[in-house]
Write a protein that holds these residues in place. Structure first.
Motif, mmCIF file in Angstrom:
data_model
loop_
_atom_site.group_PDB
_atom_site.id
_atom_site.type_symbol
_atom_site.label_atom_id
_atom_site.label_comp_id
_atom_site.label_asym_id
_atom_site.label_seq_id
_atom_site.Cartn_x
_atom_site.Cartn_y
_atom_site.Cartn_z
ATOM 1 N N LEU A 183 -2.824 -0.920 4.179
ATOM 2 C CA LEU A 183 -1.996 -1.626 2.795
ATOM 3 C C LEU A 183 -3.580 -2.772 3.058
ATOM 4 O O LEU A 183 -3.215 -3.575 4.327
ATOM 5 C CB LEU A 183 -0.899 -2.140 3.005
ATOM 6 N N SER A 185 -3.814 -6.129 1.054
ATOM 7 C CA SER A 185 -3.170 -7.281 0.062
ATOM 8 C C SER A 185 -4.265 -8.817 -0.105
ATOM 9 O O SER A 185 -5.787 -8.503 0.525
ATOM 10 C CB SER A 185 -2.657 -7.873 1.025
ATOM 11 N N ARG A 241 -9.437 -5.160 -8.560
ATOM 12 C CA ARG A 241 -9.190 -3.141 -8.301
ATOM 13 C C ARG A 241 -10.190 -1.957 -8.732
ATOM 14 O O ARG A 241 -10.134 -0.945 -7.848
ATOM 15 C CB ARG A 241 -7.628 -2.924 -9.352
ATOM 16 N N LYS A 275 -3.931 1.543 0.261
ATOM 17 C CA LYS A 275 -2.872 1.233 -0.713
ATOM 18 C C LYS A 275 -3.622 -0.567 -1.623
ATOM 19 O O LYS A 275 -3.228 -1.402 -0.622
ATOM 20 C CB LYS A 275 -0.876 0.632 0.187
ATOM 21 N N ASP A 328 -2.792 -3.606 -2.903
ATOM 22 C CA ASP A 328 -1.590 -4.815 -3.530
ATOM 23 C C ASP A 328 -2.716 -5.981 -4.238
ATOM 24 O O ASP A 328 -3.396 -6.982 -3.102
ATOM 25 C CB ASP A 328 -0.849 -5.380 -2.725
ATOM 26 N N PHE A 357 -2.749 -9.866 -5.610
ATOM 27 C CA PHE A 357 -1.861 -10.947 -6.250
ATOM 28 C C PHE A 357 -2.750 -12.409 -6.273
ATOM 29 O O PHE A 357 -3.644 -12.655 -5.905
ATOM 30 C CB PHE A 357 -0.510 -11.489 -5.086
ATOM 31 N N ASN A 372 0.409 -10.501 -12.185
ATOM 32 C CA ASN A 372 0.690 -9.749 -10.599
ATOM 33 C C ASN A 372 1.591 -9.114 -10.805
ATOM 34 O O ASN A 372 1.069 -7.604 -10.140
ATOM 35 C CB ASN A 372 1.899 -10.842 -9.856
ATOM 36 N N LYS A 373 2.127 -8.566 -11.946
ATOM 37 C CA LYS A 373 2.834 -7.270 -12.297
ATOM 38 C C LYS A 373 1.801 -6.593 -12.921
ATOM 39 O O LYS A 373 2.141 -4.825 -12.526
ATOM 40 C CB LYS A 373 4.658 -7.227 -12.909
ATOM 41 N N ASN A 379 -0.201 -4.213 -10.617
ATOM 42 C CA ASN A 379 -0.328 -3.563 -9.389
ATOM 43 C C ASN A 379 0.491 -2.458 -10.099
ATOM 44 O O ASN A 379 1.402 -1.422 -9.359
ATOM 45 C CB ASN A 379 1.127 -4.555 -8.668
ATOM 46 N N ASP A 380 0.769 -2.089 -11.424
ATOM 47 C CA ASP A 380 1.569 -1.130 -11.635
ATOM 48 C C ASP A 380 0.681 0.005 -11.842
ATOM 49 O O ASP A 380 -0.153 -0.378 -13.305
ATOM 50 C CB ASP A 380 2.272 -1.807 -13.211
#
Length: 187
Positions: A103, A105, A126, A138, A140, A142, A155-156, A159-160
């Protein structure tokens, strides 16, 4: 045969010679039990070296990710995200999940709390990582808490998977993200 029968004899190392010979024997040229090794700590030592190796792999990945995102150009200014302090090395965290997956982040700080292009910065991060990393951790992404007025909504969005896919189908957004991630390609 001599057996260890008391604490005193243990200190003088009176041990069955056949047992010592067996313990000191080798299998394929390697000793079964190396001399003066705490057998109970062998697995801890091996685990430690494996852990150190994984830690170094994660550290290299962390540095690689930072190097990639630090070069991304800001959508409004003629400077990199690193130059504008939008991304920092401390904002890139890497860990291995229980499943074994890695992960990444990434936390970034928009230039102003009302930055209208913060979602483009997130998409650019991304996109750059998706294009550049051979392994696919993965990811994430933010906005740092308290640094943007609509951070939770952005943020939503960034990350969607479905929102990202829909956004990247837009040719204008594709060009804008490409101008941030690879400005030379557009020239």
């Amino acid at each position: 045969m001599t057996f260890v029968t008391s604490f005193d004899s243990y200190l003088t190392r009176e041990v069955d010679p056949h047992l010592m010979e067996y313990l000191e024997s080798s299998v394929d040229g390697e000793r079964i039990v190396p001399p003066l090794v705490d057998v109970q700590n062998v697995s801890k030592a091996e685990t430690g070296s494996q852990s150190d190796m994984m830690d170094s792999e994660l550290k290299i990945l962390q540095e690689t990710i930072y190097d990639l995102i630090s070069e991304i150009k800001d959508p409004e200014k003629a400077a990199s995200l690193e130059d504008l302090n939008v991304v920092s090395e401390d904002g890139v965290k890497i860990k291995r999940l229980k499943t074994g997956q890695v992960l990444a982040s990434i936390e970034f700080v928009p230039t102003v709390p009302h930055c209208t292009l913060a979602s483009i910065i997130g998409l650019s991060i991304r996109s750059k990582l998706d294009q550049s990393l051979p392994q696919k951790p993965k990811i994430d992404i933010f906005i740092k808490k308290g640094t943007h007025d609509t951070a939770d909504e952005i943020n939503k969005q960034i990350n969607d998977k479905e929102r990202i896919s829909a956004a990247m189908e837009n040719p204008n957004l594709q060009k804008l993200v490409a101008s941030c991630t690879d400005p030379e390609a557009l020239e």
